[in-house]
Scaffold this motif. Structure first.
Motif, mmCIF file in Angstrom:
data_model
loop_
_atom_site.group_PDB
_atom_site.id
_atom_site.type_symbol
_atom_site.label_atom_id
_atom_site.label_comp_id
_atom_site.label_asym_id
_atom_site.label_seq_id
_atom_site.Cartn_x
_atom_site.Cartn_y
_atom_site.Cartn_z
ATOM 1 N N LYS A 143 37.417 50.640 34.327
ATOM 2 C CA LYS A 143 37.154 52.023 34.771
ATOM 3 C C LYS A 143 38.354 52.573 35.522
ATOM 4 C CE LYS A 143 32.481 53.392 34.840
ATOM 5 N NZ LYS A 143 31.794 52.330 34.110
ATOM 6 N N LYS A 144 38.922 51.742 36.417
ATOM 7 C CA LYS A 144 40.035 52.212 37.258
ATOM 8 C C LYS A 144 41.174 51.221 37.183
ATOM 9 C CE LYS A 144 39.589 56.056 39.030
ATOM 10 N NZ LYS A 144 40.631 56.758 38.409
ATOM 11 N N ILE A 145 42.332 51.696 36.839
ATOM 12 C CA ILE A 145 43.464 50.796 36.628
ATOM 13 C C ILE A 145 44.155 50.395 37.942
ATOM 14 C CG2 ILE A 145 45.433 52.391 36.395
ATOM 15 C CD1 ILE A 145 44.648 49.640 33.909
ATOM 16 N N GLU A 146 43.961 51.179 38.985
ATOM 17 C CA GLU A 146 44.806 51.071 40.177
ATOM 18 C C GLU A 146 45.069 49.650 40.703
ATOM 19 O OE1 GLU A 146 43.681 53.559 43.391
ATOM 20 O OE2 GLU A 146 45.594 53.212 44.425
ATOM 21 N N PRO A 147 44.031 48.821 40.950
ATOM 22 C CA PRO A 147 44.351 47.499 41.521
ATOM 23 C C PRO A 147 45.216 46.640 40.600
ATOM 24 C CG PRO A 147 41.991 47.700 41.041
ATOM 25 C CD PRO A 147 42.587 49.046 40.830
ATOM 26 N N PHE A 148 45.009 46.760 39.299
ATOM 27 C CA PHE A 148 45.771 45.945 38.344
ATOM 28 C C PHE A 148 47.216 46.415 38.283
ATOM 29 C CE2 PHE A 148 41.395 46.512 36.924
ATOM 30 C CZ PHE A 148 40.950 45.222 37.138
ATOM 31 N N GLU A 149 47.340 47.719 38.282
ATOM 32 C CA GLU A 149 48.662 48.314 38.184
ATOM 33 C C GLU A 149 49.474 48.057 39.454
ATOM 34 O OE1 GLU A 149 48.953 52.724 37.205
ATOM 35 O OE2 GLU A 149 48.785 52.614 39.382
ATOM 36 N N ASN A 150 48.831 48.220 40.623
ATOM 37 C CA ASN A 150 49.553 47.961 41.869
ATOM 38 C C ASN A 150 50.055 46.527 41.912
ATOM 39 O OD1 ASN A 150 49.245 50.483 42.839
ATOM 40 N ND2 ASN A 150 47.543 50.022 44.210
ATOM 41 N N THR A 151 49.186 45.591 41.522
ATOM 42 C CA THR A 151 49.574 44.183 41.559
ATOM 43 C C THR A 151 50.764 43.934 40.657
ATOM 44 O OG1 THR A 151 47.297 43.596 42.003
ATOM 45 C CG2 THR A 151 48.698 41.834 41.190
ATOM 46 N N LYS A 152 50.704 44.484 39.458
ATOM 47 C CA LYS A 152 51.793 44.209 38.504
ATOM 48 C C LYS A 152 53.105 44.887 38.933
ATOM 49 C CE LYS A 152 54.169 44.610 34.497
ATOM 50 N NZ LYS A 152 54.939 45.624 33.808
ATOM 51 N N LEU A 153 53.025 46.151 39.317
ATOM 52 C CA LEU A 153 54.257 46.867 39.681
ATOM 53 C C LEU A 153 54.902 46.262 40.926
ATOM 54 C CD1 LEU A 153 53.144 50.600 39.193
ATOM 55 C CD2 LEU A 153 54.558 49.261 37.655
ATOM 56 N N ARG A 154 54.060 45.873 41.898
ATOM 57 C CA ARG A 154 54.632 45.457 43.191
ATOM 58 C C ARG A 154 55.001 43.983 43.227
ATOM 59 N NH1 ARG A 154 50.690 48.678 47.361
ATOM 60 N NH2 ARG A 154 50.624 50.618 46.170
ATOM 61 N N ILE A 155 54.418 43.175 42.322
ATOM 62 C CA ILE A 155 54.822 41.761 42.298
ATOM 63 C C ILE A 155 55.805 41.525 41.148
ATOM 64 C CG2 ILE A 155 54.054 39.366 41.989
ATOM 65 C CD1 ILE A 155 51.571 40.012 43.603
ATOM 66 N N LEU A 156 55.375 41.770 39.925
ATOM 67 C CA LEU A 156 56.271 41.444 38.807
ATOM 68 C C LEU A 156 57.486 42.368 38.738
ATOM 69 C CD1 LEU A 156 55.649 40.158 35.315
ATOM 70 C CD2 LEU A 156 57.116 42.142 35.575
ATOM 71 N N ASN A 157 57.253 43.666 38.660
ATOM 72 C CA ASN A 157 58.404 44.556 38.481
ATOM 73 C C ASN A 157 59.301 44.569 39.716
ATOM 74 O OD1 ASN A 157 56.063 46.240 36.682
ATOM 75 N ND2 ASN A 157 57.978 45.783 35.692
ATOM 76 N N ALA A 158 58.687 44.594 40.904
ATOM 77 C CA ALA A 158 59.521 44.545 42.114
ATOM 78 C C ALA A 158 60.252 43.206 42.157
ATOM 79 C CB ALA A 158 58.665 44.722 43.362
ATOM 80 N N GLY A 159 59.554 42.125 41.792
ATOM 81 C CA GLY A 159 60.181 40.795 41.787
ATOM 82 C C GLY A 159 61.392 40.773 40.872
ATOM 83 N N HIS A 160 61.232 41.380 39.716
ATOM 84 C CA HIS A 160 62.349 41.479 38.781
ATOM 85 C C HIS A 160 63.531 42.211 39.419
ATOM 86 C CE1 HIS A 160 61.140 40.985 34.285
ATOM 87 N NE2 HIS A 160 61.832 39.963 34.720
ATOM 88 N N SER A 161 63.239 43.393 39.983
ATOM 89 C CA SER A 161 64.333 44.196 40.559
ATOM 90 C C SER A 161 65.023 43.422 41.680
ATOM 91 C CB SER A 161 63.801 45.517 41.133
ATOM 92 O OG SER A 161 63.461 46.389 40.094
ATOM 93 N N ILE A 162 64.231 42.718 42.479
ATOM 94 C CA ILE A 162 64.814 41.988 43.610
ATOM 95 C C ILE A 162 65.714 40.867 43.108
ATOM 96 C CG2 ILE A 162 64.204 40.433 45.539
ATOM 97 C CD1 ILE A 162 61.817 42.374 46.047
ATOM 98 N N LEU A 163 65.228 40.099 42.148
ATOM 99 C CA LEU A 163 66.087 39.029 41.615
ATOM 100 C C LEU A 163 67.306 39.632 40.922
ATOM 101 C CD1 LEU A 163 63.573 36.396 40.166
ATOM 102 C CD2 LEU A 163 64.548 36.536 42.453
#
Ligand code: CS2
Length: 496
Positions: free
Chosen positions: A290-310
């Protein structure tokens, strides 16, 4: 090389069985989706899922019509035309094994810059129930300061004048839906598949803003006849190298001009809001919520941010690939500290994601040494990624008066990144639409660190936080006097 087969429909019939050749009768497939932006990612993700659906579940109504709109897409368009839309998906597992599959779900292709009216006409036909997009973060033309749609972007302004030769997706979609409305045809779903926050809501808001300015009488019809589900997409897909092309020739005697290389992991979660119907995607593992927000926040802030940081930290240490950085303990410990201290306190565990397990899984994915994911891919267009991937964490931590140390260190390293030179004196390329400004302000920051924050509008409200400014100054001065690796060792011991 003898008996080398050029990849196309005719030759695909004589392919060796080892390369999972398509068990699909393409003549029976009807187009139901038009996808704008035939990126590697799209070809490893959505086109793969549709292929699986056709092959394993006989779904024949949602073949893909690929549409490219950018000058830089000419090459992939020509290759797909040459190869009848076929390409090889190479999945590289972490144990060194590889799987090959020829993907056959893209059955039509159009190239906007060559013939915009043909692309518009095709998108306007009612067999297309979903128009999906991977146009990258910068394709949304959001204003760097306000985050709202940038009506004064030169391409957007151009499109509002020369309506039948559009450059932006907004210009195209306006003409498409105008035709549908004038011809009494139904609307369809617009499905964003990019890594931006609330991607469906964002494209909807931007599109409505554009239409209101350029074609206001269309707006009420659009509101009744289109839907914009939010979605979370996930599969690490790398830049194809010549080695990948050569390997395919050697191992399978196939000449594919542009195979796609990805990891085995794949996920897609979508809000179930498809106004004109959709494929039975559940059959191939796609999840609807119904709502994407928790899934999207987790992915953007852990995986994508993790990528950018590395990506940023690794480039300063002279690394070239994600797995090199992810296998360096000092870097990975820093990333884990960042996630545990500053990211996860602002996220929620869900049925889908246990945050601790998710973090570990993501780090394992980064460590896969076979996919050769380049830091240059990760760092490309950071100016539109960092505000999505890292800023929300910083803002949350600041407003909760909690630690901002790791995130601020990353911001200082990001500034140093624009010096364009690693700790061993080697220069690296910077690819960003704001690169001139970022490089200039990084140069100014040698005299006054604050100028990097103040003169880049992307930092928006963060600039007003004294604590953030102070810590940024501090870390930048450390990073300019010590190598990144030493700084990380000290950070990890809480001694910097
Ligand atoms: C990467 C993404 O572009 C980036 O910075 O983080 O492309 C990432 O590989 C994908 O989102 C994985 O799903």
């Amino acid at each position: 090389m003898s008996n080398l087969l050029y990849l196309n429909t005719e030759n695909s019939h004589s392919l060796a069985n080892s390369i999972l050749k398509p068990k699909i009768d393409r003549d029976k497939i009807k187009t139901g989706i038009a996808h704008i932006g035939l990126s590697n990612f799209h070809r490893a993700h959505q086109a793969y899922y549709i292929h699986e659906l056709i092959e394993k579940h006989d779904e024949l109504n949602f073949g893909i019509c690929g549409i490219d709109l950018l000058e830089s897409d000419r090459k992939i368009y020509n290759i797909l035309k040459d190869q009848d839309g076929l390409y090889t998906l190479v999945t590289k597992n972490a144990d060194g094994t590889q799987e090959y599959k020829i993907i056959a779900s893209i059955i039509e292709y159009f190239y906007g810059p060559e013939n915009p009216l043909a692309a518009i006409e095709r998108l306007a036909r009612p067999d297309i129930k979903i128009i999906s997009l991977t146009i990258a973060e910068d394709g949304y033309h959001l204003n760097e300061t306000t985050g709202e749609f940038n009506l004064t972007h030169p391409e957007v302004e151009e499109d509002s004048v020369s309506k039948f030769n559009p450059k932006t997706v907004f210009g195209y979609l306006t003409q498409v839906f105008k035709l549908r409305k004038d011809r009494g045809l139904p609307g369809c779903t617009i499905l964003s598949c990019d890594n931006i926050k609330a991607n469906g809501d964002t494209i909807k808001k931007s599109f409505y803003t554009y239409v209101e300015k350029t074609e206001p009488t269309l707006l009420p019809w659009l509101k009744e006849n289109t839907s914009f589900p939010n979605s979370m997409v996930d599969r690490i897909t790398t830049v194809t190298s010549n080695k990948d092309i050569e390997l395919l020739k050697k191992t399978h005697h196939i000449y594919d001009q542009w195979p796609v290389v990805c990891e085995p992991f794949s996920k897609w979660i979508i809000e179930d809001d498809f106004i004109a119907g959709r494929p039975d995607w559940e059959k191939v593992g796609i999840q609807f919520v119904k709502k994407i927000e928790p899934f999207e926040n987790t992915k953007l802030r852990i995986l994508n941010a993790g990528h950018s940081i590395l990506g940023i930290l690794g480039a300063l240490n002279g690394y070239k690939y994600v797995h090199e950085v992810a296998n360096d303990e000092d870097f990975i410990l820093f990333l884990e500290n960042y996630i545990d201290t500053e990211v996860t306190p602002n996220l929620k565990n869900t049925d889908q994601y246990n945050l601790e397990a998710y973090k570990e899984e993501v780090i394992d994915r980064f460590k896969n040494p076979y996919i050769h994911d380049r830091l240059s891919r990760i760092c490309k267009e950071s100016s539109s990624k960092i505000p999505i991937f890292v800023f929300p964490t910083l803002t949350k931590q600041l407003s909760n008066q909690q630690s901002i140390e790791y995130a601020t260190f990353v911001m200082a390293a990001w500034c140093k990144y624009y010096d364009g030179i690693d700790d061993f004196g080697k220069s690296f390329d910077i690819s960003d639409s704001l690169s001139n400004q970022l490089i200039r302000t990084a140069a100014l920051s040698h005299q006054n660190p604050q100028l990097f924050l103040e003169k880049n509008a992307i930092f928006k409200d963060l600039v007003v936080h004294d604590l953030f400014r102070k810590r940024f100054n501090y870390y930048l001065s450390k990073l300019r006097s010590l190598p990144i690796k030493e700084c990380l060792v000290l950070m990890n011991k809480k001694m910097l």
